[in-house]
Design a protein around this motif. Sequence first.
Motif, PDB file in Angstrom:
ATOM      1  N   ILE A 117       0.721  -1.385   0.184  1.00 37.87           N
ATOM      2  CA  ILE A 117       0.322   0.270   0.033  1.00 37.87           C
ATOM      3  C   ILE A 117       1.071   1.302  -0.126  1.00 37.87           C
ATOM      4  N   ASN A 118       0.507   2.212  -0.256  1.00 38.54           N
ATOM      5  CA  ASN A 118       1.498   3.575  -0.763  1.00 38.54           C
ATOM      6  C   ASN A 118       0.028   4.647   0.008  1.00 38.54           C
ATOM      7  N   VAL A 119       0.649   5.660   1.320  1.00 37.33           N
ATOM      8  CA  VAL A 119       0.211   6.091   2.345  1.00 37.33           C
ATOM      9  C   VAL A 119       0.922   7.326   2.144  1.00 37.33           C
ATOM     10  N   SER A 120      -0.191   8.298   1.302  1.00 35.25           N
ATOM     11  CA  SER A 120       0.357   9.658   1.774  1.00 35.25           C
ATOM     12  C   SER A 120       0.172  10.672   2.845  1.00 35.25           C
ATOM     13  N   LEU A 121       1.703  10.609   4.001  1.00 37.43           N
ATOM     14  CA  LEU A 121       1.542  11.825   4.852  1.00 37.43           C
ATOM     15  C   LEU A 121       2.049  12.402   4.770  1.00 37.43           C
ATOM     16  N   GLY A 122       1.226  13.300   5.636  1.00 36.56           N
ATOM     17  CA  GLY A 122       1.585  14.324   6.119  1.00 36.56           C
ATOM     18  C   GLY A 122       0.422  16.019   5.242  1.00 36.56           C
ATOM     19  N   LEU A 123      -0.431  15.313   4.897  1.00 38.79           N
ATOM     20  CA  LEU A 123      -1.668  16.152   4.258  1.00 38.79           C
ATOM     21  C   LEU A 123      -2.291  16.361   4.575  1.00 38.79           C
ATOM     22  N   PRO A 124      -3.235  17.044   4.463  1.00 36.72           N
ATOM     23  CA  PRO A 124      -5.283  17.415   5.691  1.00 36.72           C
ATOM     24  C   PRO A 124      -6.026  16.633   5.458  1.00 36.72           C
ATOM     25  N   PHE A 125      -6.277  15.380   4.348  1.00 35.24           N
ATOM     26  CA  PHE A 125      -6.935  14.253   4.207  1.00 35.24           C
ATOM     27  C   PHE A 125      -6.037  13.105   4.142  1.00 35.24           C
ATOM     28  N   ILE A 126      -7.435  11.747   4.589  1.00 36.97           N
ATOM     29  CA  ILE A 126      -6.925  10.795   4.592  1.00 36.97           C
ATOM     30  C   ILE A 126      -6.362  10.154   2.943  1.00 36.97           C
ATOM     31  N   ARG A 127      -5.227   9.792   2.713  1.00 36.05           N
ATOM     32  CA  ARG A 127      -4.591   9.565   0.899  1.00 36.05           C
ATOM     33  C   ARG A 127      -4.038   8.010   1.647  1.00 36.05           C
ATOM     34  N   THR A 128      -4.450   6.405   0.611  1.00 35.30           N
ATOM     35  CA  THR A 128      -4.055   5.371  -0.286  1.00 35.30           C
ATOM     36  C   THR A 128      -4.203   5.819  -1.367  1.00 35.30           C
ATOM     37  N   SER A 129      -3.273   3.956  -1.687  1.00 37.54           N
ATOM     38  CA  SER A 129      -3.076   3.767  -2.972  1.00 37.54           C
ATOM     39  C   SER A 129      -3.031   2.730  -3.192  1.00 37.54           C
ATOM     40  N   PRO A 130      -2.836   1.720  -4.125  1.00 34.11           N
ATOM     41  CA  PRO A 130      -2.400   0.536  -4.589  1.00 34.11           C
ATOM     42  C   PRO A 130      -1.396   0.719  -5.209  1.00 34.11           C
ATOM     43  N   ASP A 131      -0.006  -0.377  -4.038  1.00 27.51           N
ATOM     44  CA  ASP A 131       1.709   0.040  -4.652  1.00 27.51           C
ATOM     45  C   ASP A 131       1.607  -0.177  -6.050  1.00 27.51           C
ATOM     46  N   HIS A 132       0.340  -0.354  -7.288  1.00 28.82           N
ATOM     47  CA  HIS A 132       1.640  -0.802  -8.299  1.00 28.82           C
ATOM     48  C   HIS A 132       0.829   0.263  -9.062  1.00 28.82           C
ATOM     49  N   GLY A 133       0.695  -0.405 -10.623  1.00 25.74           N
ATOM     50  CA  GLY A 133       0.084   0.576 -11.531  1.00 25.74           C
ATOM     51  C   GLY A 133      -0.524   0.529 -12.295  1.00 25.74           C
ATOM     52  N   THR A 134      -0.817   0.802 -13.625  1.00 26.34           N
ATOM     53  CA  THR A 134      -1.820   0.581 -14.538  1.00 26.34           C
ATOM     54  C   THR A 134      -2.628  -0.482 -14.975  1.00 26.34           C
ATOM     55  N   ALA A 135      -0.937  -1.090 -15.339  1.00 23.56           N
ATOM     56  CA  ALA A 135      -0.819  -2.821 -15.839  1.00 23.56           C
ATOM     57  C   ALA A 135      -2.494  -2.794 -17.128  1.00 23.56           C
ATOM     58  N   LEU A 136      -1.119  -2.348 -17.893  1.00 20.55           N
ATOM     59  CA  LEU A 136      -1.842  -1.999 -19.248  1.00 20.55           C
ATOM     60  C   LEU A 136      -1.843  -3.699 -19.909  1.00 20.55           C
ATOM     61  N   GLY A 137      -0.731  -4.054 -19.199  1.00 18.13           N
ATOM     62  CA  GLY A 137      -0.742  -6.064 -20.606  1.00 18.13           C
ATOM     63  C   GLY A 137      -1.794  -6.736 -20.252  1.00 18.13           C
ATOM     64  N   ILE A 138      -2.503  -6.622 -18.812  1.00 17.73           N
ATOM     65  CA  ILE A 138      -3.063  -7.722 -18.731  1.00 17.73           C
ATOM     66  C   ILE A 138      -4.701  -7.021 -18.185  1.00 17.73           C
TER      67      ILE A 138
END
Length: 330
Positions: free
Chosen positions: A283-304
């Motif tokens: 998981i990718n977590v952005s700390l320091g922002l005035p709101f909570i934000r997370t994201s999957p730790d991968h890209g768009t995977a266009l090939g699949i």
Amino acid sequence: MTAPLILTSGEPAGIAPEITAAAWAALRGEPGKAFALLGDANYWRARNPGLPIAEVTSPAEALAAFDNALPVLHRPLASHPAPGRIALDTAPQVIAAIDEAVSLAFKGWASGIVTNPIQKEALYGAGFRHQGHTDYLAHLSARNGKPVQEVMMLVADDLRAIPVTVHIPLKDVPAQLTREAILSQARVTARDLTRYFGIDRPRLAFTGLNPHAGENGAMGREEIEVIRPALDTLRAEGFDVLGPLSADTAFHAEARATYDAILCMYHDQALIPVKTLDFHGGINVSLGLPFIRTSPDHGTALGIAGKGIANPKSLIAAIRLAAKMAKAAA
């Protein structure tokens, strides 16, 4: 849960539509995990035949709809790209979804933001001028009157790793690795580990830049001239600090048990152990922002994309963590 999480569309031609559908199916029965998708309801239907979708007009409606259908705040795309084939005319809507998610968070209508992966080169023609989500979210925060020091934290199982320098060439790292960069990111990390993770006095570890943490100057002086002085300052401020550690022995299970987060000196130093520990669930977590934000730790995977084989584990984990952080901060 008084407000749902907001999930952005990400690159529509990638795997976002299928992993979003899988995440909804996995989380629909879990209390506190409701989210609303900012995206094109018709495109999501086309990519997921049979998926129940509820078009909602506000985030609040998503709470009631979530158990029975994927709630979508319908934002039409300029075109409906085939899976794996980017349509450049959809870039403005991809950027607009991020902008709107931040706006909803500032209004208190979203308990947090979870971002699907973007294809940055597809966005540059639409005016996107940022390294990625994290610095763009910091830019939007500043535009809303909240300048921040953003910190990218990667999470896998019991490992929380922060790269002090991020998307820059390795040859540029020594010049960008400053005492102030280490100090500012460490302070933000400690604050948000307390706020969002309930850790009263976080234990922060730090790697060295050079092999064996420089071996007292034999392999480089960054540890002596930059890293150790920063750690001395943090100790004087009352932080629980460990390091600088040799990176080759800092990530095994026994070592991880000695710290709550580890600050690494460059991108791969943090990302390799995270992806090795849990490649599909990081998981990718952005700390320091005035709101909570997370994201999957991968890209768009266009090939699949569109092949029905994309693993939704990382997105599911990102949604669960965002919900957990929102509960802790409430």
